[in-house]
Design a protein around this motif. Sequence first.
Motif, PDB file in Angstrom:
ATOM      1  N   GLN A 161       0.807  -1.208   0.000  1.00 23.90           N
ATOM      2  CA  GLN A 161       0.000   0.000   0.000  1.00 23.90           C
ATOM      3  C   GLN A 161       0.841   1.259   0.000  1.00 23.90           C
ATOM      4  O   GLN A 161       0.386   2.314  -0.428  1.00 23.90           O
ATOM      5  CB  GLN A 161      -0.930   0.021   1.228  1.00 23.90           C
ATOM      6  CG  GLN A 161      -2.019  -1.054   1.190  1.00 23.90           C
ATOM      7  CD  GLN A 161      -1.563  -2.372   1.738  1.00 23.90           C
ATOM      8  OE1 GLN A 161      -0.362  -2.656   1.833  1.00 23.90           O
ATOM      9  NE2 GLN A 161      -2.515  -3.224   2.087  1.00 23.90           N
ATOM     10  N   ARG A 191      -2.605  -3.590  -2.988  1.00 21.63           N
ATOM     11  CA  ARG A 191      -1.893  -3.141  -4.189  1.00 21.63           C
ATOM     12  C   ARG A 191      -2.871  -2.977  -5.357  1.00 21.63           C
ATOM     13  O   ARG A 191      -2.770  -2.049  -6.158  1.00 21.63           O
ATOM     14  CB  ARG A 191      -0.822  -4.171  -4.535  1.00 21.63           C
ATOM     15  CG  ARG A 191       0.050  -3.798  -5.728  1.00 21.63           C
ATOM     16  CD  ARG A 191       0.834  -2.539  -5.477  1.00 21.63           C
ATOM     17  NE  ARG A 191       1.966  -2.418  -6.394  1.00 21.63           N
ATOM     18  CZ  ARG A 191       2.613  -1.310  -6.627  1.00 21.63           C
ATOM     19  NH1 ARG A 191       2.234  -0.199  -6.003  1.00 21.63           N
ATOM     20  NH2 ARG A 191       3.642  -1.269  -7.458  1.00 21.63           N
ATOM     21  N   GLU A 194      -4.732   0.239  -5.013  1.00 23.72           N
ATOM     22  CA  GLU A 194      -3.862   1.390  -5.255  1.00 23.72           C
ATOM     23  C   GLU A 194      -3.649   1.605  -6.750  1.00 23.72           C
ATOM     24  O   GLU A 194      -3.728   2.737  -7.237  1.00 23.72           O
ATOM     25  CB  GLU A 194      -2.517   1.179  -4.569  1.00 23.72           C
ATOM     26  CG  GLU A 194      -1.568   2.363  -4.753  1.00 23.72           C
ATOM     27  CD  GLU A 194      -0.134   2.024  -4.376  1.00 23.72           C
ATOM     28  OE1 GLU A 194       0.698   2.942  -4.350  1.00 23.72           O
ATOM     29  OE2 GLU A 194       0.140   0.844  -4.129  1.00 23.72           O
ATOM     30  N   GLU A 198      -4.921   4.780  -9.458  1.00 26.43           N
ATOM     31  CA  GLU A 198      -3.988   5.557 -10.272  1.00 26.43           C
ATOM     32  C   GLU A 198      -4.287   5.476 -11.771  1.00 26.43           C
ATOM     33  O   GLU A 198      -3.806   6.301 -12.544  1.00 26.43           O
ATOM     34  CB  GLU A 198      -2.554   5.077 -10.019  1.00 26.43           C
ATOM     35  CG  GLU A 198      -2.026   5.396  -8.623  1.00 26.43           C
ATOM     36  CD  GLU A 198      -1.851   6.882  -8.385  1.00 26.43           C
ATOM     37  OE1 GLU A 198      -1.592   7.606  -9.361  1.00 26.43           O
ATOM     38  OE2 GLU A 198      -2.005   7.313  -7.231  1.00 26.43           O
TER      39      GLU A 198
END
Length: 434
Positions: A161, A191, A194, A198
Amino acid sequence: MSATRVFVARLAGCTVFDPAGDRLGKVRDVLVVYRNNDSPRLVGLIVEIPGKRRVFVSIGRVTSIGSGQIITTGLMNVRRFEQRGGEVRVIAEILGRKVAFVDGSGEGTIEDVAIEQSGPGEWSVSQLFVRRPKTSASPFGKGPTVFATWSEVREQGKSAQSQSAEQLIATYGDMKPADLANTLLDLPQGRRLEVAEELPDARLADVLEEMPESDQVEIMNQLDDTRAADVLDQMQPDDAADLIAQFSEVRGEALLKLMQPEEADDVRMLLAYAPDTAGGLMTTEPIIVSADATVAEGLALIRRHELAPALGAAICVTLPPYEPPTGRFLGMVHFQRMLRYPPHERLGALVDDGLDPVTAETSAAEVSRILASYNLVSVPVVDENHRLVGVVTIDDVLDYLLPDDWRSHDEGEHTPVNRGRRSPNGTHLAQSNS
């Protein structure tokens, strides 16, 4: 081995062969384990084999790495890969990680990792390619890069993270949405979320369309309503409708209000139809032209890069207006028919008189029968006034007929077919994916 030092980022996507030269799969990541007093040791590769399944190949079974390809002994356990405690994926978890230099000279970000052979079947991390923070004020400038050994840096955090997702996104930038979706689903949960946060809106929308609904919901629940609505705007209306149906009525309505009005109207219309009907399966964004449009204009429309192949197989001809629900539906013109006529020919003269549209209430079973019987890629859907409201494509039908977990289930595993995702009032019917 044909090479003693290899940079991991260059291995992503490399083809894996057996000794006879037959293709086994593609490298998706490299697996290492940490050691107390030495650099991480390489334990194997994560390889994607036909069927989108990812399996583990021990480094001891790799006989050659070089020239963009990897040769193995040919022996491979095809059981689906599961990450064990202590194992770390280089591309997914180490690239993009922040490190501090032991000599106190500052910080940097790992952009690549070099692995080096130390003996037969023995590989370990030898160097890190690290980029320091940029020193110029230019928005296009980048910081200097240096090579460092594992002992020369100290990780600031080992949790997935805490890492930047930018490097991972760049590594997987050329992947098709379905492949990227599978890759994200294989990542640790933190992950995965995240990286999803993005991704650009359009890219995330494409990826979500390739995921099971339970995973779509998990990711969307981590986004604020404004970002979630932006992603929904980029999705195909039928996929957006299926996803919104998984949320509570309150959040679903809130997202619809935040979406672009035109996109929200399409989704609301789809939510009104029963899931096992043509209206529940259709997409509302076919190519629609007037009868006076020419073959040249039609071919230009189906050349668009972003157009799905199934939607580009035929053009709908209607009276104005040309947005669903359109004016009276006149017929469809298949692209192969357009190729047989000169560029100036009117499309109104080329419509297929033998293809009858279905109504929005036509059952999914009947739509499937029509597509199969007449070897069609899509079938038009009209309302009671014979206005075009959408088309059902072959991929819409397949998505309906296949098991809920068709994107990830192994051979021999069978899940009951999903017989519905929405009720007429938009509530969820099917059980969530396991």
